[in-house]
Design an enzyme around this catalytic site. Structure first.
Site, PDB file in Angstrom:
ATOM      1  N   HIS A  51     -44.869   9.943  -4.818  1.00 19.07           N
ATOM      2  CA  HIS A  51     -44.817   9.947  -6.250  1.00 19.07           C
ATOM      3  C   HIS A  51     -44.415   8.697  -6.703  1.00 19.07           C
ATOM      4  O   HIS A  51     -43.368   8.130  -6.852  1.00 19.07           O
ATOM      5  CB  HIS A  51     -43.815  10.877  -6.803  1.00 19.07           C
ATOM      6  CG  HIS A  51     -43.808  11.342  -8.022  1.00 19.07           C
ATOM      7  ND1 HIS A  51     -42.580  10.894  -8.665  1.00 19.07           N
ATOM      8  CD2 HIS A  51     -44.834  11.590  -8.922  1.00 19.07           C
ATOM      9  CE1 HIS A  51     -42.687  11.369  -9.979  1.00 19.07           C
ATOM     10  NE2 HIS A  51     -44.088  11.925 -10.389  1.00 19.07           N
ATOM     11  N   ARG A 126     -28.964 -19.025   4.804  1.00 25.49           N
ATOM     12  CA  ARG A 126     -29.130 -17.735   6.033  1.00 25.49           C
ATOM     13  C   ARG A 126     -28.289 -16.771   5.212  1.00 25.49           C
ATOM     14  O   ARG A 126     -27.977 -15.685   6.138  1.00 25.49           O
ATOM     15  CB  ARG A 126     -28.770 -18.053   7.400  1.00 25.49           C
ATOM     16  CG  ARG A 126     -29.870 -19.099   8.096  1.00 25.49           C
ATOM     17  CD  ARG A 126     -29.509 -19.351   9.460  1.00 25.49           C
ATOM     18  NE  ARG A 126     -28.383 -20.091   9.567  1.00 25.49           N
ATOM     19  CZ  ARG A 126     -28.577 -21.374   9.649  1.00 25.49           C
ATOM     20  NH1 ARG A 126     -29.514 -21.890   9.512  1.00 25.49           N
ATOM     21  NH2 ARG A 126     -27.334 -22.198  10.050  1.00 25.49           N
ATOM     22  N   ARG A 127     -27.778 -16.681   4.140  1.00 20.26           N
ATOM     23  CA  ARG A 127     -26.880 -16.097   3.559  1.00 20.26           C
ATOM     24  C   ARG A 127     -27.419 -15.396   2.211  1.00 20.26           C
ATOM     25  O   ARG A 127     -26.665 -14.929   1.334  1.00 20.26           O
ATOM     26  CB  ARG A 127     -25.498 -16.768   3.196  1.00 20.26           C
ATOM     27  CG  ARG A 127     -24.880 -17.450   4.256  1.00 20.26           C
ATOM     28  CD  ARG A 127     -23.597 -18.186   3.842  1.00 20.26           C
ATOM     29  NE  ARG A 127     -23.056 -18.928   5.145  1.00 20.26           N
ATOM     30  CZ  ARG A 127     -21.811 -19.623   4.886  1.00 20.26           C
ATOM     31  NH1 ARG A 127     -21.311 -19.805   3.820  1.00 20.26           N
ATOM     32  NH2 ARG A 127     -21.353 -20.278   5.852  1.00 20.26           N
ATOM     33  N   CYS A 146     -28.021   4.952   2.210  1.00 21.52           N
ATOM     34  CA  CYS A 146     -28.683   5.012   3.483  1.00 21.52           C
ATOM     35  C   CYS A 146     -29.277   3.588   3.544  1.00 21.52           C
ATOM     36  O   CYS A 146     -29.047   2.932   4.583  1.00 21.52           O
ATOM     37  CB  CYS A 146     -29.744   5.896   3.111  1.00 21.52           C
ATOM     38  SG  CYS A 146     -29.015   7.602   3.013  1.00 21.52           S
ATOM     39  N   SER A 167     -29.339   5.062   7.822  1.00 18.64           N
ATOM     40  CA  SER A 167     -29.895   6.719   7.995  1.00 18.64           C
ATOM     41  C   SER A 167     -31.157   6.739   7.313  1.00 18.64           C
ATOM     42  O   SER A 167     -31.368   6.479   6.350  1.00 18.64           O
ATOM     43  CB  SER A 167     -28.895   7.580   7.488  1.00 18.64           C
ATOM     44  OG  SER A 167     -29.075   8.999   7.372  1.00 18.64           O
TER      45      SER A 167
END
Length: 264
Positions: A51, A126-127, A146, A167
């Protein structure tokens, strides 16, 4: 999107049965990485219809710093409904952390604006990082982030991004996450006059819910089709001025959608 199907199969073959916050149960692996070359097409899953309206509107909503589902409802997007309170509020979720991370002295940091400035003025840094994982506000969030942490990288005039997702709901959530961050890379690249490079996805607890097994096997039986192409029809003055109608996906020819329950 063969990589995505290979991940599904890996979870089926190697996953450990685990309990989870929702009480549904999962098959889970820990630590997996996929790399998508955005020059080769837009990484939108083709073995089921995704979707796209929800993906685009959710990202625009994040970028506005919004944490109430009213905007999503106005645009017929319901993916956050299960977690909102009676007023439609979600607490200090992604949009708040991206655009107004609170500091101890009462200020707020706009991480997205900071990243844009870094990409334009210090692209070798690198930040160049955005974090949604604000430990001090996790207990106020309807759902802990997540997709928690992402970093940009510039090389040879191309913009790449790596996401760490602590997750991952492989069947329902992951196709959204991949497409959403790929879209963000395209938008950032346009604003910074860069080409797109790679989107690198890194997963922590990477799982299939126990009530998604039938749907997973159906999806694995399907052959992936050619990736579509993303067209951005105009260049707004700011990253925060994009509208839904600015985006078009050409050549998206997916298999039919597959419904599955959301674990709350």
């Amino acid at each position: 999107m063969k990589q995505y199907l290979e991940l599904m199969q890996k979870v089926l073959d190697e996953g450990t049965q685990k309990n989870d916050r929702t009480g549904t149960g999962t098959l889970s692996i820990f630590g997996h990485q996929m790399r998508f070359n955005l020059q080769e097409g837009f990484p939108l899953v083709t073995t089921k219809r995704c979707h796209l309206r929800s993906i685009i509107h959710e990202l625009l909503w994040f970028l506005q710093g919004d944490t109430n589902i009213a905007y999503l409802h106005e645009n017929n997007v319901t993916i956050w409904d299960e977690w909102a309170d009676e007023n439609g509020d979600l607490g200090p979720v992604y949009g708040k952390q991206w655009r107004a991370w609170p500091t101890p002295d009462g200020r707020h940091i706009d991480q997205i604006a900071t990243v844009l400035s870094q990409l334009k003025n210090d692209p070798d840094s690198r930040r160049i990082i955005v974090s949604a994982w604000n430990v001090g506000e996790l207990d106020k969030m309807a759902l802990a982030p997540c997709h928690a942490f992402f970093q940009f990288y510039v090389a040879d005039g191309k913009l790449s991004c790596q996401l760490y997702q602590r997750s991952c709901d492989v069947f329902l959530g992951l196709p959204f996450n991949i497409a959403s961050y790929a879209l963000l890379v395209h938008m950032m690249a346009q604003q910074c006059d860069l080409d797109v490079g790679d989107f690198v996805w890194t997963g922590g607890d990477t799982h299939l819910y126990s009530n998604h097994m039938e749907q997973t096997h159906l999806q694995l039986s399907r052959e992936p089709r050619a990736l579509p192409k993303l067209v951005i029809k105009r260049k707004p003055d700011s990253l925060f001025d994009y509208r839904f109608d600015d985006f078009e996906i050409e050549g998206y020819d997916p298999h039919p959608g597959i419904k599955a329950p959301v674990a709350i």
